[in-house]
Design a protein around this motif. Structure first.
Motif, PDB file in Angstrom:
ATOM      1  N   LYS A   1      38.069  40.790  38.292  1.00 23.06           N
ATOM      2  CA  LYS A   1      38.881  40.456  37.119  1.00 23.06           C
ATOM      3  C   LYS A   1      39.761  41.635  36.709  1.00 23.06           C
ATOM      4  O   LYS A   1      40.931  41.460  36.321  1.00 23.06           O
ATOM      5  N   GLU A   2      39.209  42.847  36.792  1.00 25.53           N
ATOM      6  CA  GLU A   2      39.975  44.037  36.438  1.00 25.53           C
ATOM      7  C   GLU A   2      41.171  44.246  37.361  1.00 25.53           C
ATOM      8  O   GLU A   2      42.151  44.888  36.986  1.00 25.53           O
ATOM      9  N   LYS A   3      41.085  43.690  38.573  1.00 32.58           N
ATOM     10  CA  LYS A   3      42.199  43.805  39.519  1.00 32.58           C
ATOM     11  C   LYS A   3      43.280  42.743  39.277  1.00 32.58           C
ATOM     12  O   LYS A   3      44.277  42.702  39.983  1.00 32.58           O
TER      13      LYS A   3
ATOM     14  N   SER B   1      28.711  42.353  38.586  1.00 35.08           N
ATOM     15  CA  SER B   1      29.538  43.562  38.459  1.00 35.08           C
ATOM     16  C   SER B   1      30.737  43.515  39.401  1.00 35.08           C
ATOM     17  O   SER B   1      31.834  43.966  39.045  1.00 35.08           O
ATOM     18  N   GLU B   2      30.554  42.956  40.579  1.00 35.64           N
ATOM     19  CA  GLU B   2      31.678  42.821  41.515  1.00 35.64           C
ATOM     20  C   GLU B   2      32.703  41.817  41.000  1.00 35.64           C
ATOM     21  O   GLU B   2      33.913  41.997  41.194  1.00 35.64           O
ATOM     22  N   LEU B   3      32.227  40.773  40.332  1.00 33.05           N
ATOM     23  CA  LEU B   3      33.149  39.803  39.741  1.00 33.05           C
ATOM     24  C   LEU B   3      33.978  40.456  38.632  1.00 33.05           C
ATOM     25  O   LEU B   3      35.171  40.181  38.493  1.00 33.05           O
TER      26      LEU B   3
ATOM     27  N   ASP C   1      34.858  43.605  53.014  1.00 29.33           N
ATOM     28  CA  ASP C   1      34.502  43.847  51.614  1.00 29.33           C
ATOM     29  C   ASP C   1      35.640  43.474  50.668  1.00 29.33           C
ATOM     30  O   ASP C   1      35.443  43.331  49.469  1.00 29.33           O
ATOM     31  N   GLU C   2      36.827  43.316  51.215  1.00 29.69           N
ATOM     32  CA  GLU C   2      37.992  43.021  50.388  1.00 29.69           C
ATOM     33  C   GLU C   2      38.112  41.516  50.156  1.00 29.69           C
ATOM     34  O   GLU C   2      37.990  40.722  51.082  1.00 29.69           O
ATOM     35  N   VAL C   3      38.341  41.137  48.930  1.00 32.97           N
ATOM     36  CA  VAL C   3      38.608  39.744  48.575  1.00 32.97           C
ATOM     37  C   VAL C   3      39.997  39.690  47.957  1.00 32.97           C
ATOM     38  O   VAL C   3      40.306  40.452  47.037  1.00 32.97           O
ATOM     39  N   SER C   4      40.829  38.811  48.455  1.00 38.10           N
ATOM     40  CA  SER C   4      42.198  38.728  47.966  1.00 38.10           C
ATOM     41  C   SER C   4      42.219  38.322  46.499  1.00 38.10           C
ATOM     42  O   SER C   4      41.457  37.453  46.058  1.00 38.10           O
TER      43      SER C   4
END
Length: 247
Positions: free
Chosen positions: A173-175, A167-169, A99-102
């Motif tokens: 961006k918030e990260k 929403s995941e995108l 589930d994690e995307v760098s």
């Protein structure tokens, strides 16, 4: 080696559904591949090969627990969803994705690319230049469509990718992910003037471009200068140019 002589054999029916039905692929957790070269790539990449259907003896050994069946070329031709079916069809398990995307490194975002050949070609190019992740959003072609797999030339077994909702995108961006969109609209600058390293490069379909949701996330927008007589570039070609510039 067991021989299959009828098209109604359960494995033949299973392979036929894998090749034509995206929902069935998801439910069964398997996808269909064709060709000896792809079988070599799958074995070399450590893919979990479930079953192999061939009309000729294989020139190399597979893991002992791999089920291999012999059949006629006419049956393979009737099962394969592709023109010019080859002598081998096989299924692989769909790997579990993290589930994690760098949020570091250079990645690609494919927005609504419906052509499986383009998606597969982009996967192949991204893998050749060590792109960290491919994210797909909108009505993108299925990565496990047989046409996508054939165009990827084995990259499907090696490249990191996942589907993400708008929403995941936004969460990405918030990260701290920097979004750079390929766009012919106003405000876009020459791609050579922007540093694409450590960015998420967004590429839309040739006809519609990037969706409003993705455009709204872009910190910068770039374009590839082309002859004014030419309306646009094929999405896979544009992606290759952007990947090269990032490199």
């Amino acid at each position: 080696m067991e021989k299959i002589t009828g098209r109604r054999n359960p494995l033949c029916v299973h392979f036929k559904k894998l090749g034509t039905d995206r929902d069935y692929r998801a439910e069964s957790g398997e996808f269909l591949c064709d060709g000896l070269k792809l079988l070599v790539e799958a074995d070399r990449s450590g893919a979990e090969i479930v079953a192999v259907l061939t009309c000729d003896h294989l020139p190399f050994p597979l893991p002992l627990d791999t089920k291999v069946y012999l059949t006629d070329s006419s049956i393979i031709n009737s099962i394969s969803p592709l023109k010019n079916a080859q002598t081998v069809l096989f299924s692989c398990k769909i790997p579990q994705k993290s589930d994690e995307v760098s949020t570091t490194g250079t990645s690609l975002l494919l927005d609504g690319l419906q052509d499986p050949g383009n998606v597969g070609t982009i996967m192949r190019t991204a893998n050749a230049f060590s792109i960290d992740n491919i994210i797909l959003t909108g009505a993108c072609a299925d990565v496990y469509n047989p046409k996508t797999i054939r165009a990827s030339m084995g990259a499907v077994f090696r490249q990191t990718f996942r589907y993400m909702s708008p929403s995941e995108l936004k969460q990405l961006k918030e990260k701290g992910t920097r979004f750079v969109g390929a766009s012919l609209g106003s405000g876009s600058v020459d791609v050579t003037e922007v540093n694409l390293k450590n960015a998420l490069i967004a590429i839309g379909s040739e006809g519609r471009g990037l969706s409003p949701d993705v455009l709204a996330l872009c910190d910068e927008k770039v374009l590839i200068p082309i002859s004014p007589e030419c309306e646009s570039l094929n999405a896979a070609i544009a992606a290759a140019i952007l990947i090269w510039n990032a490199r």
